[in-house]
Design an enzyme around this catalytic site. Structure first.
Site, short mmCIF file in Angstrom:
data_model
loop_
_atom_site.label_atom_id
_atom_site.label_comp_id
_atom_site.label_asym_id
_atom_site.label_seq_id
_atom_site.Cartn_x
_atom_site.Cartn_y
_atom_site.Cartn_z
N ASN A 1 0.80 -1.22 0.00
CA ASN A 1 0.00 0.00 0.00
C ASN A 1 0.83 1.27 0.00
O ASN A 1 0.34 2.34 -0.36
CB ASN A 1 -0.94 0.01 1.21
CG ASN A 1 -0.21 -0.28 2.51
OD1 ASN A 1 0.38 -1.34 2.67
ND2 ASN A 1 -0.24 0.65 3.44
N GLN B 1 -4.84 -3.61 -2.18
CA GLN B 1 -4.23 -2.65 -3.09
C GLN B 1 -4.10 -3.17 -4.52
O GLN B 1 -3.75 -2.42 -5.42
CB GLN B 1 -2.84 -2.25 -2.57
CG GLN B 1 -2.87 -1.48 -1.27
CD GLN B 1 -3.53 -0.12 -1.40
OE1 GLN B 1 -3.73 0.39 -2.49
NE2 GLN B 1 -3.90 0.45 -0.28
N SER C 1 -11.20 -4.50 -0.09
CA SER C 1 -11.91 -3.38 0.50
C SER C 1 -12.47 -2.50 -0.60
O SER C 1 -11.73 -2.08 -1.49
CB SER C 1 -10.97 -2.56 1.40
OG SER C 1 -11.68 -1.54 2.06
N THR D 1 -26.33 -7.99 11.24
CA THR D 1 -27.18 -7.73 10.09
C THR D 1 -26.35 -7.21 8.92
O THR D 1 -25.58 -6.26 9.07
CB THR D 1 -28.27 -6.69 10.44
OG1 THR D 1 -29.03 -7.19 11.54
CG2 THR D 1 -29.17 -6.43 9.25
N CYS E 1 -3.79 4.59 7.68
CA CYS E 1 -4.09 4.20 9.05
C CYS E 1 -3.08 4.76 10.03
O CYS E 1 -3.34 4.87 11.22
CB CYS E 1 -4.12 2.68 9.16
SG CYS E 1 -5.29 1.90 8.06
#
Length: 381
Positions: A151, A179, A199, A236, A324
């Protein structure tokens, strides 16, 4: 604004935004676990999204688990698979020192739980050597994780070769493909993994939804108990976001080859012009195969945060490392693992181009660097 931080998040595609707007204003809002009509409709939409993701990855729909992020997918893969391993005597985990912080955090949790962890370092170009990983795969190894693409540097790791070696040795193999999606051909034909993380916000979907692909013969223990997602992840399901991820993945995969060629050419032009315009600049990861959109540049004698702020004031968004970890003063663990000194790591910025990046954007960023780098160097000196 020139958004040159597409590794942190790609702008949501217009088609995906339209899908979400319809889902939240006019779409059904049933719980996919309910048996009434609204619930059955939600279940049908969720199943369709799962099948679409499976077609792209080349797996079965039941092997697709929706999560809230790539970080959660990484944690579920490692922690879940390690605790569910069929041979408890296998306690070793092999990974690299350049993995995403989420993956390294999961590995640290396993180590605290009694796992023996081997961390393989890369060469100076940021690429892990296959031979070093194979040497770490001892008979008591349960799990190996190696990211598909880094990344911070964009360096493509030898995930395919390591996956084959792990299969031959009966070792589960996980790859963080977050990535790689939308930047290189992405399927289990390319890397024969047992577990694979994605992601959505890296390829034009919304932040807040990810995927963990789990081979049907692999067991993972849920981190959040519940019957949903085949018992792998309770809670859920977010049906609109699952649909958005599926659509974004299809579009990114369909356009991958053309986008990679265009963006890769822009990235190469950008690096060439920066090196010509600004003295004492190096490309971290140069010489290794890289995804086409990522350029990690080292400006010797510069404090990266200061240069980042100077660019930000001109509406140019870049990064000093993993999103992050942004805002911290700790130098990039990836660049340090490659052998850079702490000052060199702090002097590095990541530029990540995207589908909307133009040649005009490249010219503007190069010119901004030409003006700001000498000033920031003088302040640091």
């Amino acid at each position: 604004m020139i958004y040159w931080d597409h590794n942190a998040a790609a702008p949501v595609r217009a088609e995906v935004a339209e899908l979400l707007a319809h889902a939240f204003t006019q779409g059904g809002h049933g719980n996919a676990s309910s048996v009434h009509q609204a619930g059955r409709e939600a279940r049908m939409r969720l199943d369709q999204a799962r099948a679409r993701v499976a077609r792209v990855l080349g797996c079965e729909p039941k092997e697709v688990t929706f999560t809230a992020s790539g970080s959660e997918a990484d944690a579920l893969a490692l922690i879940g698979a390690w605790h569910a391993r069929p041979r408890p005597e296998r306690r070793r985990v092999v990974t690299s020192t350049v993995e995403h912080p989420a993956l390294l955090g999961a590995v640290a949790q396993l180590e605290a739980a009694g796992a023996e962890v081997a961390r393989v370092s890369p060469g100076p170009d940021g690429r892990v050597r296959v031979e070093d990983v194979l040497s770490a795969l001892t008979p008591d190894t349960a799990l190996c994780s190696l990211m598909w693409a880094n990344n911070e540097t964009g360096v493509v790791q030898p995930a395919r070769e390591v996956a084959w070696a792990c299969r031959e040795r009966g070792v589960l193999f996980h790859t963080d493909a977050v990535q790689a999606a939308g930047k290189v051909p992405l399927s289990l034909r390319e890397v024969d993994a047992d577990l694979l993380s994605l992601s959505a916000h890296k390829f034009g979907g919304p932040a807040g939804v990810g995927v963990l692909m789990v081979r049907k013969d692999v067991d993972v223990r849920a981190l959040t108990p519940g019957h949903q997602e085949g018992g792998r992840r309770g809670g859920t399901q977010n049906v609109p976001y699952a649909e958005a991820l599926a659509l974004a993945l299809e579009l990114a995969t369909r356009e991958q080859e053309a986008t990679a060629a265009r963006v890769g050419a822009l990235r190469d032009t950008f690096e060439r012009e920066v090196l010509a315009a600004v003295p004492d600049v190096g490309v971290n990861g140069a010489g290794a195969p890289r995804v086409p959109n990522t350029s990690n540049l080292r400006f010797e004698g510069v404090e990266g945060e200061a240069l980042l702020m100077a660019l930000d004031l001109e509406g140019i968004c870049v990064s000093t490392g993993a999103a992050c970890a942004s805002g911290t003063l700790t130098p990039s663990h990836v660049l340090r693992a490659m052998g850079l000194t702490a000052p060199q790591a702090r002097a590095s910025l990541r530029f990540s181009l995207g589908p909307s990046t133009s040649a005009t954007d490249v010219e503007r960023v190069v010119e901004a660097l030409r003006r700001h780098v000498p000033t920031v160097r003088a302040l640091a000196g």
